[in-house]
Each structure stands twice: as C-alpha cells, then as structure tokens.
Design a protein around this motif. Structure first.
Motif, mmCIF file in Angstrom:
data_model
loop_
_atom_site.group_PDB
_atom_site.id
_atom_site.type_symbol
_atom_site.label_atom_id
_atom_site.label_comp_id
_atom_site.label_asym_id
_atom_site.label_seq_id
_atom_site.Cartn_x
_atom_site.Cartn_y
_atom_site.Cartn_z
ATOM 1 N N LEU A 89 0.818 -1.206 0.000
ATOM 2 C CA LEU A 89 0.000 0.000 0.000
ATOM 3 C C LEU A 89 0.854 1.259 0.000
ATOM 4 N N PRO A 90 0.287 2.351 -0.528
ATOM 5 C CA PRO A 90 1.004 3.631 -0.477
ATOM 6 C C PRO A 90 1.059 4.147 0.959
ATOM 7 N N THR A 91 2.194 4.657 1.359
ATOM 8 C CA THR A 91 2.316 5.256 2.691
ATOM 9 C C THR A 91 2.943 6.643 2.554
ATOM 10 N N PRO A 92 2.280 7.677 3.085
ATOM 11 C CA PRO A 92 0.995 7.596 3.786
ATOM 12 C C PRO A 92 -0.170 7.379 2.810
ATOM 13 N N PRO A 93 -1.255 6.758 3.274
ATOM 14 C CA PRO A 93 -2.417 6.528 2.406
ATOM 15 C C PRO A 93 -3.080 7.836 2.010
ATOM 16 N N LYS A 94 -3.662 7.854 0.811
ATOM 17 C CA LYS A 94 -4.364 9.047 0.332
ATOM 18 C C LYS A 94 -5.625 8.642 -0.425
ATOM 19 N N ASP A 95 -6.576 9.583 -0.480
ATOM 20 C CA ASP A 95 -7.779 9.394 -1.294
ATOM 21 C C ASP A 95 -7.398 9.660 -2.746
ATOM 22 N N GLU A 96 -6.973 8.635 -3.434
ATOM 23 C CA GLU A 96 -6.538 8.847 -4.809
ATOM 24 C C GLU A 96 -6.415 7.509 -5.537
#
Length: 202
Positions: free
Chosen positions: A158-165
């Motif tokens: 997962l992307p870190t930090p998580p984002k709405d995208e």
C-alpha cells in the motif's frame, strides 16, 4: 454514487431482541447467526441480514469461490459488507467495491510482522490508528478483488501515507474515512463520490 449504509446493531446484543429478530431472517442467515458463540458476533450477523434486506429486499445473492457475495444476474449492482463492534456497514455501487470497517485496536506484533511490509511497518511505527488504517485498506482491497485470504496480506503493498486517490500499483481508487475510534476504507474500480447513509431499524 457509492453509498455506505451504516447500522448500529446495539439492540441485537440483547438476547431477547435477537430472539425476536431471528425468525424474520432467511434460513441461511439465521443458521449462520446461531453458529456464532459470542453475543457480539451473533448481533453483527443478524444486523448484516437486516441491513441487506433493508437495501435489497429479498433479492437473492450467491458467493464466489473465496466467499465474495454478488448478484448472479446483475452486472450493474455490487456490494460489500463489513462489521466491527456494534456497527455493520454495506457499501453499494455500480462497479466492483470493497469495504472494511474496524474499531481502532492495539497493535498486534504477530499480525504486524505477518501482514505488513517493512515499509508499511516503518510508517505505522507504534501508532494503532495507522495500523488500523492500513489493515482496513488491505481488507477492503481483498474484498474488491474477491481473493479473500487466498492472497497473503503482505503481498498487497500500500502507499504510505495513504491518500484518497488512484493507486497505480493496485489499480484501484481509495476512499478513506475515520470518526473517533472507527476507521473505514473503500476500494473501488473507479473514482466516484460516496456518502454514508445511516440506517435505523429498531
């Protein structure tokens, strides 16, 4: 528009209320509910049955190979269920969708090592909120793809930090939400507006 129907099933923790509700559930849901040993799991299962009936009436659904529920003759209606504590949610969309809801809980070191990559572990540090956020994202993604636990959670990076995208690697869109001690993650095939729809059935 993605709708996330949200039910507080606290009344079903009362054995008398649960007993009253059970005969109104379909046979499969009723048997599933009675198999659970704890009041919390029985309440969540019965609440899920009530919520599905509230949204879809008596429309029948089936389960895929890894347990993903779907409507056999519909390619324009998808849903995903999740529950934690006293809450049950159902995300509904016209594209593939996955939802996970979790109460923020203490970090479990064994789960951390088994389910998160070194980069994810570094971002989490010792923060239970971050731990729960990434866990809900992994669960939501597994529900989106229908793989369930057949794919080790550590393989979902997962992307870190998580984002709405849009997540280029996992080819999905993320929608992230939290309130007090509750965290919710949505994973969907395409970007769309979404809303939480509170449901009162008691």
């Amino acid at each position: 528009m993605i709708k996330v129907y949200w039910l507080d099933c606290t009344p079903l923790f009362d054995e008398r209320e649960l007993t009253r509700i059970l005969p109104t559930l379909d046979e499969t849901r009723r048997e599933k509910t009675l198999r659970y040993k704890t009041a919390e799991r029985r309440a969540q299962s019965a609440g899920a049955g009530l919520l599905l009936r509230h949204i879809f009436g008596d429309t029948a659904y089936v389960f895929g190979e890894n347990g993903k529920p779907y409507f056999k003759d519909r390619d324009d209606l998808f849903f995903s269920l999740s529950h934690s504590g006293k809450y049950v949610v159902c995300a509904v969309a016209d594209c593939e969708i996955g939802v996970d809801l979790e109460l923020v809980s203490p970090i479990r070191p064994a789960v951390m090592r088994r389910c998160f990559t070194p980069q994810e572990q570094a971002w989490i540090e010792n923060d239970p909120v971050r731990f729960t956020r990434l866990w809900t994202m992994k669960e939501a993604y597994m529900k989106l793809t229908g793989t369930g636990l057949s794919v080790p959670a550590k393989e979902i990076t997962l992307p870190t930090p998580p984002k709405d995208e849009f997540d280029e690697k996992n080819r999905c869109f993320w929608s992230l939400w939290d309130r007090n001690d509750v965290i919710l993650s949505l994973s969907s095939e395409r970007s769309d507006d979404w809303e939480i729809v509170p449901v009162s059935l008691f």
